[in-house]
Design a protein around this motif. Sequence first.
Motif, mmCIF file in Angstrom:
data_model
loop_
_atom_site.group_PDB
_atom_site.id
_atom_site.type_symbol
_atom_site.label_atom_id
_atom_site.label_comp_id
_atom_site.label_asym_id
_atom_site.label_seq_id
_atom_site.Cartn_x
_atom_site.Cartn_y
_atom_site.Cartn_z
ATOM 1 N N LEU A 55 0.826 -1.202 0.000
ATOM 2 C CA LEU A 55 0.000 0.000 0.000
ATOM 3 C C LEU A 55 0.861 1.254 0.000
ATOM 4 C CD1 LEU A 55 -2.398 -1.345 2.724
ATOM 5 C CD2 LEU A 55 -3.152 -0.782 0.403
ATOM 6 N N SER A 56 0.501 2.205 -0.852
ATOM 7 C CA SER A 56 1.138 3.510 -0.831
ATOM 8 C C SER A 56 0.440 4.367 0.223
ATOM 9 C CB SER A 56 1.042 4.172 -2.209
ATOM 10 O OG SER A 56 1.702 3.387 -3.189
ATOM 11 N N VAL A 57 1.017 5.521 0.517
ATOM 12 C CA VAL A 57 0.510 6.359 1.608
ATOM 13 C C VAL A 57 0.525 7.822 1.197
ATOM 14 C CG1 VAL A 57 1.088 7.215 3.942
ATOM 15 C CG2 VAL A 57 1.164 4.762 3.464
ATOM 16 N N THR A 58 -0.380 8.601 1.753
ATOM 17 C CA THR A 58 -0.218 10.052 1.784
ATOM 18 C C THR A 58 -0.437 10.473 3.225
ATOM 19 O OG1 THR A 58 -0.837 12.188 0.805
ATOM 20 C CG2 THR A 58 -2.627 10.649 1.244
ATOM 21 N N VAL A 59 0.436 11.338 3.739
ATOM 22 C CA VAL A 59 0.339 11.767 5.136
ATOM 23 C C VAL A 59 -0.138 13.210 5.210
ATOM 24 C CG1 VAL A 59 2.092 10.174 5.965
ATOM 25 C CG2 VAL A 59 2.773 12.463 5.215
ATOM 26 N N ASP A 60 -0.788 13.521 6.316
ATOM 27 C CA ASP A 60 -1.333 14.863 6.513
ATOM 28 C C ASP A 60 -1.195 15.236 7.981
ATOM 29 O OD1 ASP A 60 -2.748 17.212 6.573
ATOM 30 O OD2 ASP A 60 -4.633 16.386 5.839
ATOM 31 N N HIS A 61 -0.483 16.330 8.241
ATOM 32 C CA HIS A 61 -0.400 16.850 9.599
ATOM 33 C C HIS A 61 -1.700 17.592 9.888
ATOM 34 C CE1 HIS A 61 1.828 19.568 12.723
ATOM 35 N NE2 HIS A 61 1.019 18.695 13.298
ATOM 36 N N LEU A 62 -2.514 17.029 10.756
ATOM 37 C CA LEU A 62 -3.854 17.559 10.995
ATOM 38 C C LEU A 62 -3.810 18.944 11.620
ATOM 39 C CD1 LEU A 62 -5.513 14.316 12.340
ATOM 40 C CD2 LEU A 62 -5.953 15.412 10.139
ATOM 41 N N GLY A 63 -4.785 19.755 11.212
ATOM 42 C CA GLY A 63 -4.881 21.120 11.709
ATOM 43 C C GLY A 63 -5.154 22.064 10.569
ATOM 44 N N GLU A 64 -6.153 22.926 10.743
ATOM 45 C CA GLU A 64 -6.534 23.860 9.685
ATOM 46 C C GLU A 64 -7.023 25.148 10.319
ATOM 47 O OE1 GLU A 64 -10.336 22.353 7.820
ATOM 48 O OE2 GLU A 64 -9.813 20.649 9.078
ATOM 49 N N PHE A 65 -7.387 26.108 9.485
ATOM 50 C CA PHE A 65 -7.908 27.399 9.939
ATOM 51 C C PHE A 65 -6.953 28.066 10.933
ATOM 52 C CE2 PHE A 65 -11.876 24.765 9.272
ATOM 53 C CZ PHE A 65 -12.063 25.202 7.970
ATOM 54 N N VAL A 66 -5.658 28.032 10.602
ATOM 55 C CA VAL A 66 -4.637 28.667 11.427
ATOM 56 C C VAL A 66 -4.786 30.181 11.335
ATOM 57 C CG1 VAL A 66 -2.155 29.095 11.576
ATOM 58 C CG2 VAL A 66 -3.005 26.760 11.286
ATOM 59 N N ASP A 67 -4.755 30.861 12.490
ATOM 60 C CA ASP A 67 -4.919 32.319 12.488
ATOM 61 C C ASP A 67 -3.696 33.038 13.036
ATOM 62 O OD1 ASP A 67 -5.080 31.693 15.143
ATOM 63 O OD2 ASP A 67 -7.142 32.404 15.436
ATOM 64 N N SER A 68 -2.576 32.319 13.094
ATOM 65 C CA SER A 68 -1.328 32.904 13.582
ATOM 66 C C SER A 68 -0.221 32.673 12.568
ATOM 67 C CB SER A 68 -0.951 32.246 14.921
ATOM 68 O OG SER A 68 0.416 32.411 15.211
ATOM 69 N N GLU A 69 0.477 33.743 12.209
ATOM 70 C CA GLU A 69 1.578 33.616 11.253
ATOM 71 C C GLU A 69 2.668 32.703 11.803
ATOM 72 O OE1 GLU A 69 4.838 36.425 8.892
ATOM 73 O OE2 GLU A 69 2.980 37.299 9.696
ATOM 74 N N GLU A 70 2.903 32.780 13.095
ATOM 75 C CA GLU A 70 3.915 31.929 13.725
ATOM 76 C C GLU A 70 3.559 30.456 13.574
ATOM 77 O OE1 GLU A 70 5.999 31.173 18.107
ATOM 78 O OE2 GLU A 70 4.387 32.649 17.872
ATOM 79 N N VAL A 71 2.299 30.118 13.818
ATOM 80 C CA VAL A 71 1.862 28.726 13.691
ATOM 81 C C VAL A 71 1.934 28.269 12.232
ATOM 82 C CG1 VAL A 71 -0.071 27.122 13.964
ATOM 83 C CG2 VAL A 71 0.407 28.819 15.743
ATOM 84 N N ALA A 72 1.527 29.150 11.294
ATOM 85 C CA ALA A 72 1.587 28.814 9.869
ATOM 86 C C ALA A 72 3.019 28.513 9.445
ATOM 87 C CB ALA A 72 1.015 29.954 9.037
ATOM 88 N N ASN A 73 3.966 29.294 9.943
ATOM 89 C CA ASN A 73 5.377 29.051 9.628
ATOM 90 C C ASN A 73 5.878 27.756 10.257
ATOM 91 O OD1 ASN A 73 5.527 31.416 8.144
ATOM 92 N ND2 ASN A 73 6.247 32.638 9.873
ATOM 93 N N GLU A 74 5.405 27.463 11.481
ATOM 94 C CA GLU A 74 5.774 26.200 12.131
ATOM 95 C C GLU A 74 5.250 25.011 11.336
ATOM 96 O OE1 GLU A 74 4.155 26.498 16.025
ATOM 97 O OE2 GLU A 74 5.746 27.826 16.790
ATOM 98 N N ARG A 75 4.007 25.112 10.856
ATOM 99 C CA ARG A 75 3.430 24.039 10.047
ATOM 100 C C ARG A 75 4.229 23.843 8.767
ATOM 101 N NH1 ARG A 75 -1.899 22.612 11.534
ATOM 102 N NH2 ARG A 75 -1.871 22.615 13.802
ATOM 103 N N THR A 76 4.690 24.932 8.198
ATOM 104 C CA THR A 76 5.487 24.858 6.978
ATOM 105 C C THR A 76 6.791 24.106 7.217
ATOM 106 O OG1 THR A 76 4.554 26.944 6.174
ATOM 107 C CG2 THR A 76 6.648 26.232 5.202
ATOM 108 N N GLU A 77 7.497 24.473 8.279
ATOM 109 C CA GLU A 77 8.764 23.810 8.593
ATOM 110 C C GLU A 77 8.547 22.338 8.904
ATOM 111 O OE1 GLU A 77 11.782 25.058 8.139
ATOM 112 O OE2 GLU A 77 10.667 26.767 7.323
ATOM 113 N N GLU A 78 7.450 22.029 9.595
ATOM 114 C CA GLU A 78 7.149 20.632 9.905
ATOM 115 C C GLU A 78 6.913 19.832 8.627
ATOM 116 O OE1 GLU A 78 5.332 16.972 11.002
ATOM 117 O OE2 GLU A 78 4.434 18.489 9.711
ATOM 118 N N CYS A 79 6.219 20.444 7.661
ATOM 119 C CA CYS A 79 5.950 19.769 6.390
ATOM 120 C C CYS A 79 7.245 19.538 5.614
ATOM 121 C CB CYS A 79 4.971 20.607 5.574
ATOM 122 S SG CYS A 79 4.386 19.783 4.081
ATOM 123 N N ILE A 80 8.123 20.509 5.624
ATOM 124 C CA ILE A 80 9.412 20.373 4.949
ATOM 125 C C ILE A 80 10.213 19.223 5.568
ATOM 126 C CG2 ILE A 80 11.664 21.489 4.647
ATOM 127 C CD1 ILE A 80 10.086 24.139 4.289
#
Length: 305
Positions: A55-80
């Motif tokens: 089986l192949s996979v796609t992963v997703d770090h759960l969490g949406e509707f972020v309202d903080s630039e700091e959190v959005a940047n953290e999510r970006t680094e985590e995805c990278i």
Amino acid sequence: MEAIARDFFLYLSKNSLLNKIAQKRGGKFAAGKIIGGIDFQSSMRFIRDLNNSGLSVTVDHLGEFVDSEEVANERTEECIQTIEMIAREKLDSQVSLKMTSLGLDIDHNLVFRNMTKILDTAEKNNIMVTIDMEDVPRCQATIDIFREFKEKYSCISTVLQAYLYRTEQDLKDLGRYHPFLRLVKGAYKESPEVAFPEKKDVDENYKKLIEQSLLNGNYTAIASHDDQIIEYTKKLVKKHNIPTTQFEFQMLYGMRSKTQSRLVKDGYKVRVYVPYGLDWYGYFMRRMAERPQNISFAFKGIFKG
């Protein structure tokens, strides 16, 4: 009854108190059953198990509707970091993400900066990144972002929802990009002004979109647990001699595992959507709202073993 159940689970998905309780106490309970783990590192062993089963996979770090630039940047680094770990560990996995997790509701330039960083890493490592579709107010912005990045990057795909009236036209408009598309029924509560209210109409539109996408030559992911949709796709590709290399079935982690294995055994590509993170409660409730059968699938997965 189905509409009542859908509304009930969608209501629960937005309950902030239950979400907080689930974040504090439920992560370990859900890990390895309906989510991979509370972070990507703890999810890797489950991904390897799936890969070893074909089986192949796609992963997703759960969490949406972020309202903080700091959190959005953290999510970006985590995805990278996730993309880099997938490549380093040689996992058969892609990445899915939501634009609101990268700052869509905060600032246009912010989400573009974050998405550029992610796609630069994805292209370097040849890892597909799928932009998940969200609710109607964010639908056009998501499609516009996909179009702009598709002009420059190849490792990018997106999602279209069959319950929206607009989706047939969206599929036609995206045709010139020959996109990799994930087709889903849709999981948000939308007005009858923009979405089919009846399941039978959603199903018929879903079939129409599958046919249109495949006959256009797009690589198409059919993301459904519905046996009728799966059988329809099998008959369609056989009728038109569409190779198995042009499509895949996608299902949720912890649900319909036997069906996933059977499809692989029959020679079809199957990709399992493995979410991870503390924000699993809202995701789980929306999956219950999508289709009543998901309730039994989910509880079988939770209490297996």
